[in-house]
Design an enzyme around this catalytic site. Structure first.
Site, PDB file in Angstrom:
ATOM      1  N   ARG A 226      34.702 -89.466   0.651  1.00 45.08           N
ATOM      2  CA  ARG A 226      35.237 -90.795   0.903  1.00 45.08           C
ATOM      3  C   ARG A 226      36.249 -91.115  -0.203  1.00 45.08           C
ATOM      4  NH1 ARG A 226      33.701 -90.189   5.259  1.00 45.08           N
ATOM      5  NH2 ARG A 226      32.266 -91.433   6.504  1.00 45.08           N
ATOM      6  N   HIS A 274      41.973 -87.264   7.226  1.00 45.22           N
ATOM      7  CA  HIS A 274      40.529 -87.452   7.450  1.00 45.22           C
ATOM      8  C   HIS A 274      40.035 -86.663   8.671  1.00 45.22           C
ATOM      9  CE1 HIS A 274      36.943 -90.329   6.746  1.00 45.22           C
ATOM     10  NE2 HIS A 274      36.528 -89.179   7.267  1.00 45.22           N
TER      11      HIS A 274
HETATM   12  P1  NDP Z   1      24.204 -86.307   2.348  1.00 45.58           P
HETATM   13  O1  NDP Z   1      23.987 -87.762   2.502  1.00 45.58           O
HETATM   14  O2  NDP Z   1      23.385 -85.361   3.154  1.00 45.58           O
HETATM   15  O3  NDP Z   1      23.984 -85.890   0.818  1.00 45.58           O
HETATM   16  C1  NDP Z   1      24.551 -86.575  -0.241  1.00 45.58           C
HETATM   17  C2  NDP Z   1      24.478 -85.734  -1.515  1.00 45.58           C
HETATM   18  O4  NDP Z   1      25.089 -86.461  -2.580  1.00 45.58           O
HETATM   19  C3  NDP Z   1      23.041 -85.442  -1.940  1.00 45.58           C
HETATM   20  O5  NDP Z   1      22.967 -84.145  -2.470  1.00 45.58           O
HETATM   21  C4  NDP Z   1      22.799 -86.479  -3.037  1.00 45.58           C
HETATM   22  O6  NDP Z   1      21.892 -86.070  -4.023  1.00 45.58           O
HETATM   23  C5  NDP Z   1      24.174 -86.581  -3.661  1.00 45.58           C
HETATM   24  N1  NDP Z   1      24.336 -87.875  -4.326  1.00 45.58           N
HETATM   25  C6  NDP Z   1      24.296 -89.114  -3.761  1.00 45.58           C
HETATM   26  N2  NDP Z   1      24.443 -90.060  -4.700  1.00 45.58           N
HETATM   27  C7  NDP Z   1      24.558 -89.403  -5.885  1.00 45.58           C
HETATM   28  C8  NDP Z   1      24.729 -89.825  -7.235  1.00 45.58           C
HETATM   29  N3  NDP Z   1      24.807 -91.120  -7.550  1.00 45.58           N
HETATM   30  N4  NDP Z   1      24.795 -88.884  -8.189  1.00 45.58           N
HETATM   31  C9  NDP Z   1      24.701 -87.569  -7.878  1.00 45.58           C
HETATM   32  N5  NDP Z   1      24.561 -87.093  -6.612  1.00 45.58           N
HETATM   33  C10 NDP Z   1      24.489 -88.009  -5.642  1.00 45.58           C
HETATM   34  O7  NDP Z   1      25.757 -86.033   2.569  1.00 45.58           O
HETATM   35  P2  NDP Z   1      26.515 -84.865   3.384  1.00 45.58           P
HETATM   36  O8  NDP Z   1      26.539 -83.629   2.563  1.00 45.58           O
HETATM   37  O9  NDP Z   1      26.019 -84.757   4.768  1.00 45.58           O
HETATM   38  O10 NDP Z   1      27.967 -85.492   3.488  1.00 45.58           O
HETATM   39  C11 NDP Z   1      28.692 -85.913   2.348  1.00 45.58           C
HETATM   40  C12 NDP Z   1      29.765 -86.902   2.750  1.00 45.58           C
HETATM   41  O11 NDP Z   1      30.826 -86.250   3.447  1.00 45.58           O
HETATM   42  C13 NDP Z   1      29.324 -87.991   3.734  1.00 45.58           C
HETATM   43  O12 NDP Z   1      28.642 -89.031   3.093  1.00 45.58           O
HETATM   44  C14 NDP Z   1      30.665 -88.462   4.289  1.00 45.58           C
HETATM   45  O13 NDP Z   1      31.139 -89.540   3.514  1.00 45.58           O
HETATM   46  C15 NDP Z   1      31.581 -87.257   4.100  1.00 45.58           C
HETATM   47  N6  NDP Z   1      32.095 -86.733   5.355  1.00 45.58           N
HETATM   48  C16 NDP Z   1      33.459 -86.547   5.471  1.00 45.58           C
HETATM   49  C17 NDP Z   1      34.012 -86.012   6.617  1.00 45.58           C
HETATM   50  C18 NDP Z   1      35.467 -85.727   6.708  1.00 45.58           C
HETATM   51  O14 NDP Z   1      35.940 -85.360   7.778  1.00 45.58           O
HETATM   52  N7  NDP Z   1      36.218 -85.846   5.626  1.00 45.58           N
HETATM   53  C19 NDP Z   1      33.150 -85.645   7.764  1.00 45.58           C
HETATM   54  C20 NDP Z   1      31.745 -85.844   7.530  1.00 45.58           C
HETATM   55  C21 NDP Z   1      31.251 -86.381   6.368  1.00 45.58           C
HETATM   56  P3  NDP Z   1      20.345 -85.729  -3.691  1.00 45.58           P
HETATM   57  O15 NDP Z   1      20.387 -84.401  -2.946  1.00 45.58           O
HETATM   58  O16 NDP Z   1      19.742 -85.601  -5.035  1.00 45.58           O
HETATM   59  O17 NDP Z   1      19.836 -86.872  -2.860  1.00 45.58           O
END
Ligand code: NDP
Length: 311
Positions: A226, A274
């Protein structure tokens, strides 16, 4: 009475989703586009991507909201979201598409493609000796459904691969760091940083001027999660002064990116609108149907979203 699943999405075609879902849902669930709902009281499930304000108020009997995508930041930030479970997609094809895009972006920087593109524009045969993947380090920030798959793919190519999340975990070939305190040190030791962090209160502008200053001179940034995770002014400055050598950016603070935005013309920057990954009806339909069935029968929902954590 037949339950209704209401569909709303600006970019995704209703017919393709209806046709993919119908064979999995059978006769017990009617699938209707939001503007064609005949009996709002029968709507128990919503499959939505950024519906307009007030959308949910029309459906008093909603039991489940399914986000038509992986990123739920817009959905959980709404103040009109009903108090029902929220699930997101965790589509294997979407994961593959994202891992492919991340790998392409990592290779773009690892293989000095921006340097060759600039040389080509000057009609210059500018040989630069390639570095082996094993000499290049990559940090994937966020090891979720999509992030973990991308990290594993990058590691499989032989890059020194690090990951960052809120807690420890095992991922083949990936050195996992975790917690706030570990971030700046990690940023200081890698050549390529990839943001796969969801947008939450804790991650908004997490990649700010201090984070860019901590990165190695000549490092590059890839952002596929994002735009708001990055302080865009600080990124522009880090690129302008040459501290960062380039960036591959799929997401922005404001989309579409304004025509006069400096990122369009900074050297080494690739902009895509995007599309790193999208939800695909055929491969996502079975899990959506399974969650609807679970909601109907009191079973366990998969891929639920935490409103507290925001992802
Ligand atoms: P998930 O929600 O499955 O996982 C999020 C990850 O980020 C987890 O490993 C989490 O840690 C980590 N995280 C969250 N907050 C923190 C923090 N404060 N500090 C450190 N680590 C943190 O996300 P996805 O992998 O499924 O997707 C990631 C993002 O990709 C989505 O949220 C979306 O915004 C974006 N996206 C973009 C697209 C595009 O076309 N550009 C398409 C689809 C998605 P933990 O494992 O410890 O909980």
């Amino acid at each position: 009475m037949t339950d209704t699943l209401v569909f709303y999405s600006g970019p995704d075609p209703f017919e393709a989703w209806r046709d993919a879902l119908a064979p999995h849902l059978g006769d017990t669930v009617k699938i209707e586009n939001a503007d064609k709902v005949t009996d709002p009281e029968s709507v128990r499930f919503a499959l939505v991507w950024m519906p307009p304000d007030g959308f949910f108020a029309r459906f008093p009997n909603l039991e489940l909201v399914i986000n038509l995508g992986a990123g739920v930041d817009r959905l959980v930030a709404r103040d009109d979201l009903p108090d029902v479970p929220i699930t997101r997609l965790s589509d294997p094809e979407m994961g593959k598409m994202m891992a492919g895009f991340v790998l392409f972006s990592v290779l773009r920087h690892a293989r000095d493609i921006p340097y060759f593109e600039a040389a080509q524009a000057r009609r210059e045969w500018a040989y630069k000796h390639p570095r082996a993947a094993t000499e290049i380090s990559v940090a994937i920030l966020g090891l979720g459904e999509l992030g973990a798959l991308a990290a594993t793919e990058v590691a499989r190519q032989g890059f020194q691969t690090y990951g960052w999340a809120t807690r420890a975990r095992d991922l083949p070939g990936v050195t996992v760091e975790y917690g706030d305190d570990a971030l700046l040190t990690l940023l200081g030791k890698v050549d390529i940083v990839v943001s796969m962090l969801p947008l939450t209160k804790a991650t908004r502008k997490r990649l700010d001027a201090a984070a860019f200053a901590a990165m190695k001179p000549g490092a590059s940034l890839i952002n596929v999660s994002r735009g708001e995770v990055v302080d865009e002014d600080a990124l522009v400055e880090a690129l302008r002064i040459g501290h960062l050598s380039g960036a591959t950016l799929d997401v922005f603070e404001a989309e579409p990116l304004a025509e006069d935005h400096p990122l369009w013309t900074l050297p080494g920057v690739l902009i895509t609108p995007h599309l790193a990954s999208v939800a695909l009806p055929k491969s996502a339909a079975p899990q959506i149907a399974a969650n609807i069935r679970a909601a109907q029968t009191g079973g366990t929902l998969a891929n639920t979203v935490s409103r507290v954590h925001g992802y």
